[in-house]
Design a protein around this motif. Sequence first.
Motif, short mmCIF file in Angstrom:
data_model
loop_
_atom_site.label_atom_id
_atom_site.label_comp_id
_atom_site.label_asym_id
_atom_site.label_seq_id
_atom_site.Cartn_x
_atom_site.Cartn_y
_atom_site.Cartn_z
N ASN A 178 0.81 -1.23 0.00
CA ASN A 178 0.00 0.00 0.00
C ASN A 178 0.83 1.27 0.00
OD1 ASN A 178 -2.48 -1.49 0.27
ND2 ASN A 178 -1.92 -1.84 2.42
N ASP A 179 2.14 1.15 -0.27
CA ASP A 179 3.02 2.31 -0.18
C ASP A 179 3.31 2.88 -1.56
OD1 ASP A 179 4.79 4.27 0.49
OD2 ASP A 179 6.01 3.03 1.81
N SER A 180 2.50 3.85 -1.99
CA SER A 180 2.70 4.47 -3.30
C SER A 180 3.85 5.45 -3.31
CB SER A 180 1.42 5.20 -3.73
OG SER A 180 1.09 6.21 -2.80
N ASN A 181 4.32 5.89 -2.13
CA ASN A 181 5.39 6.88 -2.06
C ASN A 181 6.73 6.32 -2.52
OD1 ASN A 181 3.81 8.98 -1.08
ND2 ASN A 181 4.03 8.29 1.03
N LEU A 182 6.83 4.99 -2.63
CA LEU A 182 8.09 4.40 -3.07
C LEU A 182 8.39 4.75 -4.52
CD1 LEU A 182 7.77 0.88 -1.44
CD2 LEU A 182 9.34 2.70 -0.76
N ASP A 183 7.38 5.15 -5.26
CA ASP A 183 7.56 5.48 -6.68
C ASP A 183 7.64 6.98 -6.90
OD1 ASP A 183 7.34 2.73 -7.66
OD2 ASP A 183 5.29 2.87 -6.98
N ILE A 184 7.86 7.74 -5.82
CA ILE A 184 7.92 9.19 -5.92
C ILE A 184 9.26 9.71 -5.40
CG2 ILE A 184 6.93 11.37 -5.09
CD1 ILE A 184 4.24 9.96 -4.95
N ILE A 185 9.89 10.58 -6.19
CA ILE A 185 11.10 11.27 -5.75
C ILE A 185 10.71 12.72 -5.49
CG2 ILE A 185 13.48 11.87 -6.28
CD1 ILE A 185 13.50 9.69 -8.38
N GLU A 186 11.10 13.25 -4.34
CA GLU A 186 10.77 14.63 -4.01
C GLU A 186 12.02 15.41 -3.65
OE1 GLU A 186 7.70 17.21 -1.16
OE2 GLU A 186 7.78 15.01 -1.03
N TYR A 187 12.13 16.60 -4.20
CA TYR A 187 13.28 17.47 -3.86
C TYR A 187 12.87 18.92 -4.02
CZ TYR A 187 18.00 19.39 -3.78
OH TYR A 187 19.13 20.11 -3.45
N ASN A 188 13.11 19.70 -2.97
CA ASN A 188 12.77 21.14 -2.97
C ASN A 188 11.32 21.39 -3.40
OD1 ASN A 188 15.26 21.84 -2.03
ND2 ASN A 188 16.03 22.65 -3.96
N GLY A 189 10.43 20.50 -2.97
CA GLY A 189 9.01 20.70 -3.24
C GLY A 189 8.51 20.08 -4.53
N LEU A 190 9.42 19.73 -5.43
CA LEU A 190 9.02 19.09 -6.69
C LEU A 190 8.91 17.59 -6.49
CD1 LEU A 190 8.69 19.70 -9.88
CD2 LEU A 190 10.92 18.58 -10.02
N LYS A 191 7.80 17.01 -6.96
CA LYS A 191 7.61 15.56 -6.87
C LYS A 191 7.62 14.96 -8.28
CE LYS A 191 4.73 15.67 -2.69
NZ LYS A 191 3.40 15.32 -2.13
N LEU A 192 8.44 13.93 -8.46
CA LEU A 192 8.44 13.18 -9.71
C LEU A 192 7.82 11.82 -9.44
CD1 LEU A 192 9.28 12.59 -12.67
CD2 LEU A 192 11.48 11.81 -11.79
N ASN A 193 6.68 11.56 -10.07
CA ASN A 193 6.01 10.27 -9.94
C ASN A 193 6.47 9.39 -11.09
OD1 ASN A 193 4.08 8.07 -10.13
ND2 ASN A 193 2.82 9.23 -8.70
N ILE A 194 7.24 8.35 -10.76
CA ILE A 194 7.85 7.51 -11.79
C ILE A 194 6.80 6.69 -12.53
CG2 ILE A 194 9.47 5.60 -12.19
CD1 ILE A 194 11.00 6.65 -9.71
N THR A 207 4.80 11.92 -14.17
CA THR A 207 4.30 13.29 -13.97
C THR A 207 5.16 14.01 -12.94
OG1 THR A 207 2.74 12.55 -12.25
CG2 THR A 207 1.91 12.69 -14.52
N ILE A 208 5.13 15.34 -13.02
CA ILE A 208 5.76 16.17 -11.99
C ILE A 208 4.67 16.99 -11.32
CG2 ILE A 208 8.10 16.32 -12.91
CD1 ILE A 208 7.27 18.93 -14.32
N GLU A 209 4.90 17.31 -10.04
CA GLU A 209 3.91 18.07 -9.28
C GLU A 209 4.62 19.07 -8.38
OE1 GLU A 209 0.60 17.39 -5.76
OE2 GLU A 209 1.06 15.73 -7.13
N TYR A 210 4.05 20.27 -8.29
CA TYR A 210 4.59 21.30 -7.39
C TYR A 210 3.42 22.15 -6.89
CZ TYR A 210 7.35 25.25 -5.66
OH TYR A 210 7.91 26.24 -4.88
#
Length: 222
Positions: free
Chosen positions: A122-138, A142-145
């Motif tokens: 149930n851990d979807s965060n494993l596929d997300i890289i976050e740095y300085n507020g920017l999130k990259l969903n692998i 997509t990118i999110e800010y």
Amino acid sequence: MITIMIIDDNEQLQNEIGNLLTINGYSVLKPKDFDKIPKMVKDDSPDLVLLDINLASDDGFKLCTEIRSFSKVPIIFITSRNTNIDELMAITLGGDDYITKPYNTQILLARINALIKRAYPNDSNLDIIEYNGLKLNILSSTIEYKGNSKELTKNEMKILYYLLINKEKIVSRVEIMEYLWDSSMFVNDNTLTVNITRIRNKIEEIGLKDFIKTKRGQGYII
């Protein structure tokens, strides 16, 4: 993002596995001080451990027992020891899987992926890289800010991913192109320039400026 620790005192093999995992979207830890492995597992909290049995300064079975005394992190033994007794010992002491060398890389990746899905269903965060507020969903590319998002092409996602896993380091254009080639994506110098420009534009469109900086004559840095 999934982080995998590779505990193997064969530096060449450690680097080969590390490159394979990086190309396939994992973050990698490659410890060199094998006397402090349990502390490093505590401090770095990897999502999965690849563990050799024969280590110059310690024994993989002993390390597995020490790790299991405080952590349920998935452990896959990767070893040249291929007896039934060794495999039984590895599983008995808390190992989750056992792969013998030489191994098929696709089988290794499949075993890692299957174990991660079982361990973190149930851990979807494993596929997300976050740095300085920017999130990259692998997974969704997509990118999110700050609630704003943009879709990336496959090349754009791979390039931004590589820059993020090397954050705060200067990455040369040659390094990026070699990384893409290893991922079966072929780009020339002009194509890379176009992709970098598009990534920058998309990041600015969601509200974040100067995220990717150019170091003249050296490359790019995040």
